[in-house]
Design an enzyme around this catalytic site. Structure first.
Site, PDB file in Angstrom:
ATOM      1  N   GLY A  11      74.215  -5.168  -6.430  1.00 41.46           N
ATOM      2  CA  GLY A  11      74.591  -3.960  -5.678  1.00 41.46           C
ATOM      3  C   GLY A  11      74.638  -4.250  -4.188  1.00 41.46           C
ATOM      4  O   GLY A  11      73.763  -4.928  -3.669  1.00 41.46           O
ATOM      5  N   ARG A  72      79.306  -8.847 -10.317  1.00 38.56           N
ATOM      6  CA  ARG A  72      78.314  -9.220 -11.323  1.00 38.56           C
ATOM      7  C   ARG A  72      78.969 -10.274 -12.201  1.00 38.56           C
ATOM      8  O   ARG A  72      80.184 -10.250 -12.404  1.00 38.56           O
ATOM      9  CB  ARG A  72      77.873  -7.981 -12.095  1.00 38.56           C
ATOM     10  N   ASP A 103      66.779  -8.185  -7.445  1.00 37.65           N
ATOM     11  CA  ASP A 103      66.012  -9.076  -8.326  1.00 37.65           C
ATOM     12  C   ASP A 103      66.861  -9.766  -9.388  1.00 37.65           C
ATOM     13  O   ASP A 103      66.544 -10.883  -9.800  1.00 37.65           O
ATOM     14  CB  ASP A 103      64.766  -8.391  -8.900  1.00 37.65           C
ATOM     15  N   THR A 125      68.603  -4.420  -1.037  1.00 39.07           N
ATOM     16  CA  THR A 125      68.928  -3.349  -1.986  1.00 39.07           C
ATOM     17  C   THR A 125      68.459  -2.033  -1.398  1.00 39.07           C
ATOM     18  O   THR A 125      67.343  -1.948  -0.876  1.00 39.07           O
ATOM     19  CB  THR A 125      68.269  -3.570  -3.364  1.00 39.07           C
ATOM     20  N   ASP A 127      67.519   0.428  -2.892  1.00 33.71           N
ATOM     21  CA  ASP A 127      66.429   1.008  -3.692  1.00 33.71           C
ATOM     22  C   ASP A 127      65.040   0.626  -3.189  1.00 33.71           C
ATOM     23  O   ASP A 127      64.058   1.279  -3.532  1.00 33.71           O
ATOM     24  CB  ASP A 127      66.553   0.566  -5.154  1.00 33.71           C
ATOM     25  N   ASP A 129      63.055  -1.669  -4.097  1.00 30.20           N
ATOM     26  CA  ASP A 129      62.093  -1.852  -5.186  1.00 30.20           C
ATOM     27  C   ASP A 129      61.737  -3.320  -5.430  1.00 30.20           C
ATOM     28  O   ASP A 129      61.360  -3.696  -6.538  1.00 30.20           O
ATOM     29  CB  ASP A 129      62.630  -1.212  -6.479  1.00 30.20           C
ATOM     30  N   ARG A 171      67.234   4.503  -9.918  1.00 26.93           N
ATOM     31  CA  ARG A 171      67.152   4.609 -11.382  1.00 26.93           C
ATOM     32  C   ARG A 171      65.736   4.418 -11.869  1.00 26.93           C
ATOM     33  O   ARG A 171      65.287   5.109 -12.763  1.00 26.93           O
ATOM     34  CB  ARG A 171      68.059   3.557 -12.039  1.00 26.93           C
TER      35      ARG A 171
HETATM   36  P1  ADP Z   1      70.814  -7.103  -8.337  1.00 27.34           P
HETATM   37  O1  ADP Z   1      70.777  -8.439  -7.673  1.00 27.34           O
HETATM   38  O2  ADP Z   1      71.284  -6.032  -7.393  1.00 27.34           O
HETATM   39  O3  ADP Z   1      69.516  -6.773  -9.050  1.00 27.34           O
HETATM   40  P2  ADP Z   1      72.113  -7.602 -10.967  1.00 27.34           P
HETATM   41  O4  ADP Z   1      70.879  -7.331 -11.733  1.00 27.34           O
HETATM   42  O5  ADP Z   1      73.383  -7.018 -11.434  1.00 27.34           O
HETATM   43  O6  ADP Z   1      71.990  -7.156  -9.425  1.00 27.34           O
HETATM   44  O7  ADP Z   1      72.288  -9.190 -10.888  1.00 27.34           O
HETATM   45  C1  ADP Z   1      73.357  -9.764 -10.169  1.00 27.34           C
HETATM   46  C2  ADP Z   1      73.835 -11.027 -10.838  1.00 27.34           C
HETATM   47  O8  ADP Z   1      72.778 -12.004 -10.879  1.00 27.34           O
HETATM   48  C3  ADP Z   1      74.265 -10.893 -12.291  1.00 27.34           C
HETATM   49  O9  ADP Z   1      75.567 -10.391 -12.460  1.00 27.34           O
HETATM   50  C4  ADP Z   1      74.180 -12.346 -12.767  1.00 27.34           C
HETATM   51  O10 ADP Z   1      75.332 -13.088 -12.408  1.00 27.34           O
HETATM   52  C5  ADP Z   1      72.980 -12.865 -11.983  1.00 27.34           C
HETATM   53  N1  ADP Z   1      71.800 -12.862 -12.871  1.00 27.34           N
HETATM   54  C6  ADP Z   1      71.052 -11.787 -13.218  1.00 27.34           C
HETATM   55  N2  ADP Z   1      70.075 -12.135 -14.106  1.00 27.34           N
HETATM   56  C7  ADP Z   1      70.214 -13.468 -14.315  1.00 27.34           C
HETATM   57  C8  ADP Z   1      69.526 -14.440 -15.110  1.00 27.34           C
HETATM   58  N3  ADP Z   1      68.484 -14.105 -15.886  1.00 27.34           N
HETATM   59  N4  ADP Z   1      69.958 -15.721 -15.059  1.00 27.34           N
HETATM   60  C9  ADP Z   1      71.020 -16.074 -14.292  1.00 27.34           C
HETATM   61  N5  ADP Z   1      71.696 -15.205 -13.527  1.00 27.34           N
HETATM   62  C10 ADP Z   1      71.317 -13.932 -13.523  1.00 27.34           C
END
Ligand code: ADP
Length: 329
Positions: A11, A72, A103, A125, A127, A129, A171
């Site tokens: 995000g 993503r 995260d 972020t 959020d 969090d 969320r």
């Molecule tokens: P945020 O960073 O805002 O929490 P996401 O949870 O959508 O956003 O994660 C962003 C991107 O990080 C995902 O689309 C993916 O490419 C990568 N990612 C998330 N979890 C993993 C994981 N367990 N292993 C490898 N890449 C990951």
């Protein structure tokens, strides 16, 4: 010449650009090169690399969003996808990465580190969090945007003696609702972390009216479990419906939605992003990976990414009680 890469992922958050600028200019000041990877881990797999110089990051410190774009990538969660990403990095002569995001993005940074590309996380972020940092980039701007909205709603709420239910992002965490609710003088704040009683929310409106208040604002985080409803509607709509059905008040519902993600970053977010981006670039240049930079008691420090991912950032319940105390008289 050493070269590091930088990407934004997950995000988006206001202040990401200020962080990119800090990473680029810190690396340049150390005589290193910087490559920007567009669209996060997706761009890492597809080789969407752009050489960045000092001018590439001119005129962006004040802009919301991210010049590197965010995306993503499900493919990066597969071993084949990650292998391709690492090959692309090797080919481009990039020895370490700075990953700006939340995260989820940090899990990606951990994976890169495990595969031999040291990666440093920068928490961004709205959020707020993420553990191991008092504040994440974008949070201050987001709560100021919400407060701006609440101020405007309050003007019209007073004129028409209405009850407004304002839904904000969050969320799983109530930071935005709690901070913006406290700063905006909301009569009630509903967040996922603290159980609530809708009857009590209603009674507070009634008591407020008896005290001479001619309007009320209720701030609700999107992740709160709303009262049951036969329809697929947001929690704010359900809370609004409940109050309307209890009777006696005219109720309006506002969902602030994605406008909370945009806007020019506040001074606080620009400074935070500059400090965190600077530290992250220095670590990456030293080949130190598996870390997240955070701010704790106004000091910039490095934490293990693992700790940041697994840790839980709890909201301050004193804030909740304070907000209630100050709005109940
Ligand atoms: P945020 O960073 O805002 O929490 P996401 O949870 O959508 O956003 O994660 C962003 C991107 O990080 C995902 O689309 C993916 O490419 C990568 N990612 C998330 N979890 C993993 C994981 N367990 N292993 C490898 N890449 C990951």
């Amino acid at each position: 010449m050493r070269r590091i890469g930088v990407l934004t992922s997950g995000g988006d958050a206001p202040g990401m650009n200020a962080a990119i600028r800090a990473v680029v200019r810190t690396a340049l000041s150390q005589g290193a090169g910087v490559v920007g990877i567009e669209r996060g881990f997706h761009g890492l797999i597809h080789g969407e690399f752009v050489e960045l110089n000092s001018r590439s990051v001119a005129d962006i410190i004040h802009r919301g969003g991210t010049i590197l774009k965010s995306a993503r990538s499900e493919a990066f969660k597969t071993p084949e996808g990650r292998q391709k990403a690492v090959e692309n990095l090797k080919q481009a002569g990039i020895s370490a990465m700075v990953v700006i995001g939340g995260d989820g993005s940090f899990r990606g940074a951990m994976a890169l580190t495990a595969m031999g590309v040291p990666a440093v996380g920068v928490p961004a972020t709205i959020d707020n969090d993420i553990a191991c940092t008092d504040v994440s980039i974008g949070f201050d701007t987001a709560i100021n945007t919400v407060i701006d909205g609440i101020n405007k709603i309050r003007d019209t709420a007073t004129s028409h003696e209405r009850i407004y239910v304002v839904e904000v992002m969050g969320r799983e965490s109530g930071f935005i609702a709690l901070w913006a609710g406290l700063a905006g003088g909301a009569e009630s704040i509903l967040i996922p972390e603290i159980p609530y009683d809708l009857d009590a929310v209603y009674q507070r409106i009634v008591q407020g009216q008896q005290l001479g208040k001619n309007h009320s604002i209720i701030v609700v985080a999107e992740g709160v479990d709303g009262p049951p409803s036969g329809e697929a509607e947001s929690v704010a709509m359900r809370v609004g419906r409940y109050i309307r059905e209890r009777g006696g008040f005219e109720v309006r519902v506002i969902i602030l939605g994605h406008l909370q993600r945009g806007g020019n970053p506040t001074a606080y977010d620009r400074i935070l992003a500059s400090r965190l981006g600077h530290k992250a670039a220095l670590l990456a240049l030293q080949g130190i990976g598996g870390k997240m930079v955070g701010i704790v008691h106004d000091r910039i420090e490095a934490f293990d990414l693992q700790e940041a991912i697994e840790g839980h950032k709890a909201i301050d319940e004193e804030f909740y009680t304070l907000a209630q105390t100050l709005s109940s008289l």
